[in-house]
Design a protein around this motif. Sequence first.
Motif, mmCIF file in Angstrom:
data_model
loop_
_atom_site.group_PDB
_atom_site.id
_atom_site.type_symbol
_atom_site.label_atom_id
_atom_site.label_comp_id
_atom_site.label_asym_id
_atom_site.label_seq_id
_atom_site.Cartn_x
_atom_site.Cartn_y
_atom_site.Cartn_z
ATOM 1 N N ASP A 182 18.366 13.347 10.754
ATOM 2 C CA ASP A 182 18.413 12.022 10.123
ATOM 3 C C ASP A 182 17.612 10.989 10.915
ATOM 4 O O ASP A 182 17.491 9.840 10.495
ATOM 5 N N LEU A 183 17.055 11.388 12.067
ATOM 6 C CA LEU A 183 16.228 10.466 12.854
ATOM 7 C C LEU A 183 14.742 10.685 12.590
ATOM 8 O O LEU A 183 13.887 10.039 13.191
ATOM 9 N N ASP A 184 14.439 11.610 11.712
ATOM 10 C CA ASP A 184 13.049 11.915 11.334
ATOM 11 C C ASP A 184 12.859 11.310 9.943
ATOM 12 O O ASP A 184 13.363 11.825 8.947
ATOM 13 N N ILE A 185 12.156 10.178 9.901
ATOM 14 C CA ILE A 185 12.174 9.348 8.686
ATOM 15 C C ILE A 185 10.775 9.180 8.094
ATOM 16 O O ILE A 185 9.950 8.433 8.624
ATOM 17 N N PRO A 186 10.495 9.865 6.995
ATOM 18 C CA PRO A 186 9.194 9.689 6.338
ATOM 19 C C PRO A 186 9.192 8.411 5.508
ATOM 20 O O PRO A 186 10.151 8.134 4.783
ATOM 21 N N LEU A 187 8.128 7.627 5.626
ATOM 22 C CA LEU A 187 7.992 6.404 4.841
ATOM 23 C C LEU A 187 6.654 6.446 4.112
ATOM 24 O O LEU A 187 5.589 6.378 4.730
ATOM 25 N N VAL A 188 6.717 6.564 2.805
ATOM 26 C CA VAL A 188 5.519 6.641 1.974
ATOM 27 C C VAL A 188 5.250 5.254 1.399
ATOM 28 O O VAL A 188 6.073 4.715 0.665
ATOM 29 N N ILE A 189 4.097 4.707 1.765
ATOM 30 C CA ILE A 189 3.765 3.332 1.367
ATOM 31 C C ILE A 189 2.781 3.371 0.193
ATOM 32 O O ILE A 189 1.727 3.993 0.291
ATOM 33 N N LEU A 238 9.247 7.824 12.926
ATOM 34 C CA LEU A 238 8.805 7.410 11.597
ATOM 35 C C LEU A 238 7.503 8.129 11.272
ATOM 36 O O LEU A 238 6.561 8.116 12.061
ATOM 37 N N ARG A 239 7.469 8.740 10.113
ATOM 38 C CA ARG A 239 6.227 9.336 9.619
ATOM 39 C C ARG A 239 5.669 8.366 8.591
ATOM 40 O O ARG A 239 6.176 8.281 7.478
ATOM 41 N N LEU A 240 4.656 7.604 9.006
ATOM 42 C CA LEU A 240 4.103 6.565 8.149
ATOM 43 C C LEU A 240 2.906 7.121 7.403
ATOM 44 O O LEU A 240 1.985 7.680 8.006
ATOM 45 N N PHE A 241 2.930 6.960 6.103
ATOM 46 C CA PHE A 241 1.866 7.533 5.277
ATOM 47 C C PHE A 241 1.435 6.490 4.250
ATOM 48 O O PHE A 241 2.271 5.960 3.531
ATOM 49 N N ASN A 242 0.169 6.191 4.222
ATOM 50 C CA ASN A 242 -0.345 5.271 3.209
ATOM 51 C C ASN A 242 -0.777 6.071 1.980
ATOM 52 O O ASN A 242 -1.843 6.664 1.961
ATOM 53 N N GLU A 284 -4.214 8.220 5.146
ATOM 54 C CA GLU A 284 -3.968 8.442 6.580
ATOM 55 C C GLU A 284 -2.470 8.505 6.871
ATOM 56 O O GLU A 284 -1.675 7.869 6.201
ATOM 57 N N ARG A 285 -2.144 9.245 7.926
ATOM 58 C CA ARG A 285 -0.753 9.326 8.399
ATOM 59 C C ARG A 285 -0.701 9.015 9.889
ATOM 60 O O ARG A 285 -1.633 9.356 10.633
ATOM 61 N N ILE A 286 0.408 8.389 10.285
ATOM 62 C CA ILE A 286 0.645 8.142 11.711
ATOM 63 C C ILE A 286 2.121 8.378 11.966
ATOM 64 O O ILE A 286 2.966 7.987 11.162
ATOM 65 N N GLU A 287 2.428 9.020 13.090
ATOM 66 C CA GLU A 287 3.831 9.157 13.479
ATOM 67 C C GLU A 287 4.096 8.247 14.654
ATOM 68 O O GLU A 287 3.331 8.244 15.621
ATOM 69 N N VAL A 288 5.180 7.488 14.572
ATOM 70 C CA VAL A 288 5.527 6.592 15.669
ATOM 71 C C VAL A 288 6.999 6.760 16.023
ATOM 72 O O VAL A 288 7.817 7.125 15.182
ATOM 73 N N LEU A 289 7.303 6.471 17.281
ATOM 74 C CA LEU A 289 8.697 6.383 17.692
ATOM 75 C C LEU A 289 9.057 4.913 17.803
ATOM 76 O O LEU A 289 8.279 4.123 18.356
#
Length: 513
Positions: A182-189, A238-242, A284-289
């Motif tokens: 639950d701490l691995d959070i994909p966010l699709v923008i 956070l897995r940030l994906f545009n 593009e994708r970026i992973e951040v803590l």
Amino acid sequence: MSTRRRFLQIAGGAAILAGGGPARLLAADAPFGADVELQLTARPGEAGLLPGTPTRIWRYDGEVLRGDPRTLSFLDGSGHIPLLRLMRGQRVRIHFHNRLPEPTIVHWHGLHMPQPMDGHPMYAIEEGETFTYEFEVDTRAGTYWFHPHPHQRTAYQVLQGLTGLLVVHDDEEQSLGLPAGDLDIPLVIQDRRFDGDNQLVHLGRRRMDWMMGYAGDHVLVNGDVDYQRQVPRTSCRLRLFNGSNASTCQLRLSGGRPMTVIGSDGGLLEFPEQRQQVTLAPAERIEVLVDLSRLQAGDELALLAETWSPRLQRLTDRQVTGELRDGGRVIARLIAGDEQRPSPPLPDRLSVYPTAPSLEQAVTRRVTLSMMRGNLTLNGRVFGGMRDVADEERVALDRPVIWEFANDARMGMGRGGGRGMGMGMRMLHPMHVHNVQFRVIGRQMAEEPDSVLESLGRGSIDNGLKDVVLVRPGERVRVLMQFADHTGLYLYHCHILEHEDLGMMRNFLIESA
Ligand code: C2O
Ligand code: CU
Ligand code: CU
């Protein structure tokens, strides 16, 4: 659990039944032996994207037929975006069904695939047809995605809702103890526009609008205009994906908090990087803590986005969703929960990159991105026939190559010098190459960048392995890569989907040396 799925789990590899569906599936395993098998369907549906009337969308749906049922889930938010979790080395079979009223095909963005599995538009299937993918996951752990790739209909279909996330894990990554579960959070923008009845508004037919690219005034995260999620007070991944068609975002955290970037398109970076702000161009994708351990229960950490069109218009002011804060819109909020968990220390080294292709042996080819006679072109060409490939678009297997993407904003000018389609336009072009992860080895600006271009450049994460690179107007970007294992026809293109559909896309041919 369906009877069929139970049968598959019990029977394992042995085809004991004659006739019927399951037996056929098992019999087909003889040459391939899938570890995971799914069916995936593209179909019309509905989603609650805005309060009130549901929005008619197109979506991917599916079911795991064999293997770990957690292989397929759907993101929180609107619930219509699938998440496929695969392990490196897994053998995957996917029966893809088209239930849309037009042709489509799935491309696995960022993966390393045999040509027939890559979702080239030549493989598009009609309504009612099925395409069966079989491939081995041969990519580093990371955040990838999948989307339609039919001829000239990619922008439309993605906007309608056809987008899926694909996360790959491997042993190297799992040994790091990064935040998981639950701490691995994909966010699709994704930005979208709606009519008064909550229905999606697409671009019309005007060519000029397609050049400008789609711009939405609502920014959705996981299909939600007001995305929020409660998380334990600890560090989160956070897995940030545009996933926008055309818009580029600059992302920051509220309160000027830094983010620790740990990954980009092609998986984990070698070493973490601290950033105040990151740039995410389309695809593009970026992973951040991010660290929530010092927050009080109930405090929030907001993700702010400042958004730019391909023509570098600031879209943030025209957006109608999300509070405006520090020059950006709040697009997502993480709310610190009651539960506190220790944040495990971040290892100094995150990963070891595969050996880099040899720079000395690399041959360089320039790809000029330009506007010519009202077309967006790659070296003066637009997408031609399905198998059309120019001599300079042939590359040798296992040989290092450098492609220099040259966004020479002034190219193509000179015809009248007036405003409009005849002249060069200063535009962002996020360039994508199929079937490979490349390294960005140089950026060169023709002139001193203005402050917007400067800050977009500063937020790019160039150190990782990449499959999309943002090329700013007046910039030349050199990428180094080497094609391995598979020969055949693949695509490279601008990932502004309207540009891709207008023809800013070409085949390239990998030939055995
Ligand atoms: Cu995500 Cu051909 O692209
Ligand atoms: Cu791709
Ligand atoms: Cu473009």
